[in-house]
Design a protein around this motif. Structure first.
Motif, short mmCIF file in Angstrom:
data_model
loop_
_atom_site.label_atom_id
_atom_site.label_comp_id
_atom_site.label_asym_id
_atom_site.label_seq_id
_atom_site.Cartn_x
_atom_site.Cartn_y
_atom_site.Cartn_z
N ALA A 377 -7.04 41.27 18.74
CA ALA A 377 -6.88 42.55 19.47
C ALA A 377 -6.06 42.35 20.74
O ALA A 377 -5.40 43.27 21.21
N LYS A 378 -6.10 41.12 21.28
CA LYS A 378 -5.44 40.88 22.57
C LYS A 378 -4.00 40.44 22.40
O LYS A 378 -3.32 40.18 23.39
N LEU A 379 -3.53 40.31 21.19
CA LEU A 379 -2.20 39.72 20.98
C LEU A 379 -1.16 40.75 20.57
O LEU A 379 -1.46 41.71 19.86
N THR A 380 0.06 40.49 21.01
CA THR A 380 1.19 41.30 20.55
C THR A 380 2.10 40.47 19.65
O THR A 380 3.00 41.01 19.00
N ARG A 381 1.90 39.16 19.63
CA ARG A 381 2.61 38.29 18.70
C ARG A 381 1.69 37.12 18.35
O ARG A 381 0.71 36.88 19.06
N LEU A 382 1.99 36.42 17.27
CA LEU A 382 1.13 35.30 16.90
C LEU A 382 1.26 34.20 17.95
O LEU A 382 2.33 33.99 18.52
N PRO A 383 0.18 33.48 18.21
CA PRO A 383 0.24 32.39 19.20
C PRO A 383 1.32 31.38 18.82
O PRO A 383 1.62 31.18 17.64
N GLU A 384 1.87 30.72 19.85
CA GLU A 384 3.00 29.80 19.65
C GLU A 384 2.66 28.66 18.69
O GLU A 384 3.53 28.17 17.99
N HIS A 385 1.39 28.24 18.64
CA HIS A 385 1.06 27.09 17.78
C HIS A 385 0.74 27.52 16.35
O HIS A 385 0.42 26.65 15.53
N PHE A 386 0.80 28.79 16.03
CA PHE A 386 0.60 29.24 14.65
C PHE A 386 1.85 28.89 13.85
O PHE A 386 2.97 29.13 14.30
N THR A 387 1.62 28.35 12.66
CA THR A 387 2.71 27.73 11.91
C THR A 387 2.75 28.23 10.48
O THR A 387 1.71 28.37 9.83
N HIS A 388 3.96 28.49 10.01
CA HIS A 388 4.19 28.89 8.62
C HIS A 388 4.87 27.74 7.88
O HIS A 388 5.28 26.75 8.47
N TRP A 389 5.02 27.94 6.58
CA TRP A 389 5.77 26.97 5.77
C TRP A 389 7.10 27.63 5.44
O TRP A 389 7.14 28.61 4.71
N ARG A 390 8.16 27.14 6.02
CA ARG A 390 9.48 27.80 6.02
C ARG A 390 9.35 29.16 6.72
O ARG A 390 8.34 29.46 7.35
N TYR A 391 10.40 29.98 6.61
CA TYR A 391 10.38 31.23 7.37
C TYR A 391 9.38 32.22 6.79
O TYR A 391 9.31 32.40 5.57
N PRO A 392 8.63 32.87 7.65
CA PRO A 392 7.70 33.89 7.15
C PRO A 392 8.45 35.19 6.86
O PRO A 392 9.53 35.42 7.40
N ILE A 393 7.85 36.00 6.00
CA ILE A 393 8.35 37.37 5.83
C ILE A 393 7.60 38.19 6.88
O ILE A 393 6.37 38.34 6.77
N PRO A 394 8.29 38.65 7.92
CA PRO A 394 7.56 39.21 9.07
C PRO A 394 6.57 40.31 8.69
O PRO A 394 5.47 40.38 9.24
N SER A 395 6.93 41.14 7.70
CA SER A 395 6.04 42.27 7.37
C SER A 395 4.74 41.82 6.70
O SER A 395 3.83 42.61 6.52
N SER A 396 4.65 40.54 6.34
CA SER A 396 3.41 40.05 5.72
C SER A 396 2.33 39.73 6.75
O SER A 396 1.21 39.37 6.37
N TYR A 397 2.68 39.80 8.03
CA TYR A 397 1.73 39.45 9.10
C TYR A 397 1.73 40.57 10.13
O TYR A 397 2.68 40.72 10.88
N THR A 398 0.70 41.39 10.13
CA THR A 398 0.67 42.53 11.05
C THR A 398 -0.56 42.41 11.95
O THR A 398 -1.68 42.28 11.45
N LEU A 399 -0.31 42.47 13.24
CA LEU A 399 -1.42 42.40 14.19
C LEU A 399 -1.97 43.80 14.41
O LEU A 399 -1.22 44.76 14.62
N SER A 400 -3.28 43.92 14.35
CA SER A 400 -3.99 45.18 14.62
C SER A 400 -3.36 46.39 13.94
O SER A 400 -2.95 47.34 14.59
N PRO A 401 -3.30 46.38 12.60
CA PRO A 401 -2.83 47.60 11.93
C PRO A 401 -3.82 48.73 12.24
O PRO A 401 -5.00 48.46 12.46
N PRO A 402 -3.35 50.01 12.25
CA PRO A 402 -4.21 51.12 12.69
C PRO A 402 -5.57 51.17 11.97
O PRO A 402 -6.59 51.43 12.60
N SER A 403 -5.58 50.84 10.68
CA SER A 403 -6.85 50.92 9.95
C SER A 403 -7.82 49.80 10.33
O SER A 403 -9.02 49.93 10.13
N HIS A 404 -7.29 48.69 10.84
CA HIS A 404 -8.13 47.53 11.16
C HIS A 404 -7.72 46.92 12.50
O HIS A 404 -7.15 45.82 12.54
N PRO A 405 -8.01 47.63 13.59
CA PRO A 405 -7.64 47.07 14.89
C PRO A 405 -8.33 45.72 15.12
O PRO A 405 -9.42 45.49 14.60
N GLY A 406 -7.65 44.85 15.84
CA GLY A 406 -8.25 43.55 16.18
C GLY A 406 -8.21 42.54 15.05
O GLY A 406 -8.84 41.50 15.12
#
Ligand SMILES: *[C@@H]1O[C@H](CO)[C@@H](O)[C@H](O)[C@H]1NC(C)=O
Ligand SMILES: *[C@@H]1O[C@H](CO)[C@@H](O)[C@H](O)[C@H]1NC(C)=O
Ligand SMILES: *[C@@H]1O[C@H](CO)[C@@H](O)[C@H](O)[C@H]1NC(C)=O
Ligand SMILES: *[C@@H]1O[C@H](CO)[C@@H](O)[C@H](O)[C@H]1NC(C)=O
Ligand SMILES: *[C@@H]1O[C@H](CO)[C@@H](O)[C@H](O)[C@H]1NC(C)=O
Length: 594
Positions: A377-406
């Motif tokens: 709930a407190k984030l506007t982007r993923l923390p710097e130490h969060f890591t993907h395998w190769r480039y992520p598809i940005p739309s696959s990771y959504t912070l606080s979507p309206p139906s599920h805040p936090g």
């Protein structure tokens, strides 16, 4: 004690004052005496625990007396982590040199777990930070020039990830490039790239003059073949007391890994080797710290020398080391005109005086030992130490979507963490985000909300090393005897060594009456050799069940190190249900150092 110390220091100050007024030549000795009279600093290895191989570090007075280190990242993204410290004990992640797709689009296409960003060299020259490295596509033949994509990133501000440039490419059919600037006899500055040639009949360290702006390199010359160990690589050049020193790694990155050194009066050799080689190794020892090699040297504010190197914790048995190659630090004694002498690597170290601890480091990431207790709930982007395998598809990771805040919403990828070839996931990617395992013992736990109904839809937690080495516990939709589909718990692992067969179970009967659309999934290192994977209704700790207890041997391998994270996949099926992650916690519970 205190009185003795103070009076000694006073004496030294008097000697220094005397030196200043009378004989200037006495100054270095007086400073040396002052240094040795101060108490040594105790610190602990590894300094960068977890997946932080091939370290390269610098110290910059002009950047507020700060040490900066880069390490290699293979297919992980963001790539090339950068850490900073003011006391060599507290290290903070300050960003990543590779943090945007546009900098190096090719990372999306690497095939094989050993591909991606290999060793980087971090250097600073005339106000600019340089990271020089190689994107390796290990699936291509050695003599295919496109296998070795040598690149340089530049920045004038290491604390702002977006300040790192896109890659400048240069042609070099090898890896582990080093950068060195020197003023030649003609008074002109020259830039040298020195690296390991990948396939030449003469394996060894090769060097050429380079133009970093144009990305061109001149004629390559073999400058040193090493001492006879396999794979001479990881070179770095230093100039000291009229000598050019060439540091290298040999023996391969396994148990025979070692650090060797040679020197020459000329930048391009011939380099003569140190009779005391190897200068640093734990090969043929019973130490818990093994595979020591791939070193870099730097000086602190007082002029004392230090070295970083990579090491694997797990002893000579070399079976249980899921954090794989980590960064260790050792003091180096390097007297004028002589060879550097490295102290052996241990868990608890005593080194040059570094004064009081200082955690006053800016930068966007956490300290390396920090726990995670993440409230999305407190984030506007993923923390710097969060890591993907190769480039992520940005739309696959959504912070606080309206139906599920936090929460963090994960949209499933068609491919699971293995994907079809086991090495490559193609443009559709893999929905996965994790953090490094950075302690021997830890608990990693998340809450997840999932209401999949289509066969093989799955969300879960993973101890992920590479696409063909990971251990997962997921909630997956599978048919029961009468053919209806229901969520199950499935443990499944893949590795180059035999791993326990999958375990598939229905939700335990004791969970009846609880909302099983919301479960806590946990990975815990119960000891140095085993993980326990557990699940249970959120908020009902006593109902949590351990589904599998698995050896970490299957993820103790190779170049990278375990990431603990969450994934969401349709396993190639027709599903599309998202998963919502919350209460992401990583709790450090112990660090084994011997
Ligand atoms: C990836 O590598 C594997 C094994 O080397 C090979 O079979 C596969 O075709 C490669 N995939 C792509 C997309 O290049
Ligand atoms: C380790 O032991 C082997 C076998 O005795 C020997 O050949 C090798 O030189 C040793 N390595 C070092 C660095 O001492
Ligand atoms: C302090 O550390 C340096 C570097 O390891 C070592 O040479 C020196 O002997 C140590 N001094 C003491 C008093 O332990
Ligand atoms: C899912 O994982 C399994 C086992 O690791 C693998 O055989 C399969 O190809 C994967 N499927 C997809 C669609 O990624
Ligand atoms: C860790 O725990 C497992 C499961 O209880 C056990 O089999 C293994 O021997 C233990 N390992 C160590 C190093 O104690």
């Amino acid at each position: 004690m205190m009185g003795v110390k103070l009076s000694s220091i006073l004496t030294v100050i008097l000697i220094i004052l005397h030196g200043l007024t009378s004989a200037a030549a006495a100054l270095p000795e007086a400073v040396e005496a002052a240094t040795s009279l101060r108490s040594n600093t105790t610190y602990y290895n590894p300094i960068l625990p977890g997946f932080h191989p091939d370290p390269s570090c610098i110290f910059l007075k002009e950047w507020d007396n700060t040490f900066f280190c880069a390490s290699s990242s293979f297919n992980a993204f963001p790539g090339i982590p950068l850490h900073a410290s003011k006391d060599l004990r507290n290290w903070k992640l300050i960003g990543h040199a590779l943090n945007r797709n546009e900098q190096l689009p090719r990372l999306a296409e690497t095939n094989r777990s050993t591909s991606g960003i290999w060793a980087a060299t971090l250097r600073y020259h005339k106000g600019t930070f340089y990271v020089i490295t190689t994107l390796v596509d290990d699936d291509r033949p050695p003599k295919d020039a496109s296998r070795w994509d040598n690149i340089i990133f530049k920045s004038k501000d290491p604390y702002t990830p977006s300040a790192w440039s896109i890659a400048t490419h240069f042609s070099f059919e090898g890896y582990d490039p080093d950068l060195f600037w020197d003023v030649g006899a003609d008074g002109k500055e020259k830039t040298y790239v020195t690296g390991a040639h990948a396939w030449h009949v003469d394996p060894g360290i090769w060097q050429a003059e380079a133009d970093l702006e144009k990305g061109t390199v001149g004629e390559l010359k073999l400058v040193w073949k090493g001492t006879g160990g396999t794979a001479p690589e990881g070179p770095h050049i230093y100039k000291k007391d009229g000598w050019y020193y060439l540091l290298a790694a040999e023996g391969g990155t396994g148990l025979e890994h070692m650090v060797t050194i040679s020197r020459s009066k000329n930048i391009n050799g011939p380099f003569e080797q140190n009779p005391a080689n190897p200068v640093l190794t734990n090969t043929n020892t019973t130490s818990y710290f093994q595979t020591i090699g791939h070193s870099d040297l730097f000086q602190d504010h007082a002029g004392n020398w230090w070295a970083v190197a990579l090491s694997t914790r797990g002893g000579p048995e070399y079976l249980h080391f899921p954090m794989v190659r980590e960064t260790v630090l050792t003091p180096v004694t390097w007297k004028q005109g002589e060879w550097p002498v490295f102290s052996p690597i241990r868990g608890e170290m005593s080194g040059w005086d570094m004064g009081k601890e200082d955690r006053g480091i800016k930068g966007v990431g956490p300290f390396v030992d920090d726990a995670d207790d993440i409230d999305f709930a407190k984030l506007t982007r993923l923390p710097e130490h969060f890591t993907h395998w190769r480039y992520p598809i940005p739309s696959s990771y959504t912070l606080s979507p309206p139906s599920h805040p936090g929460t963090l919403r994960l949209t499933p990828s068609v491919f699971n963490l293995t994907a079809l070839t086991g090495n490559y996931a193609g443009p559709t990617g893999q929905t996965f985000v994790g953090r490094r395992q950075s302690h021997t013992l830890f608990t990693y736990i998340v809450d997840l909300e999932f209401s999949g109904t289509v066969a093989e839809e799955e969300v879960g937690v993973s101890a992920f090393l590479t696409q063909n080495h990971h251990i997962d516990l997921g909630v997956v939709v599978l048919p029961i005897a009468d053919g209806t589909l229901q969520p199950h718990l499935r443990y499944r692992a893949i590795s180059y060594i035999p791993v326990p067969e999958p375990i598939v179970v229905s939700f335990p009967v004791e969970w009846k009456g609880y909302d099983t659309g919301k479960l806590a999934l946990e990975i815990r290192a119960i000891n140095s050799s085993h993980y326990a994977f557990s699940a249970g209704p959120t908020g009902a700790r006593s109902l949590r069940r351990t589904i599998a207890t698995v050896s970490n041997e299957g993820v103790s391998w190779g170049f990278t190190g375990v990431l603990l994270g969450v994934y969401s996949t349709t396993n190639g099926g027709a599903g599309s249900a998202p998963a919502y992650i919350s209460k992401w916690k990583y709790v450090p519970e112990g660090q084994f150092r011997d």
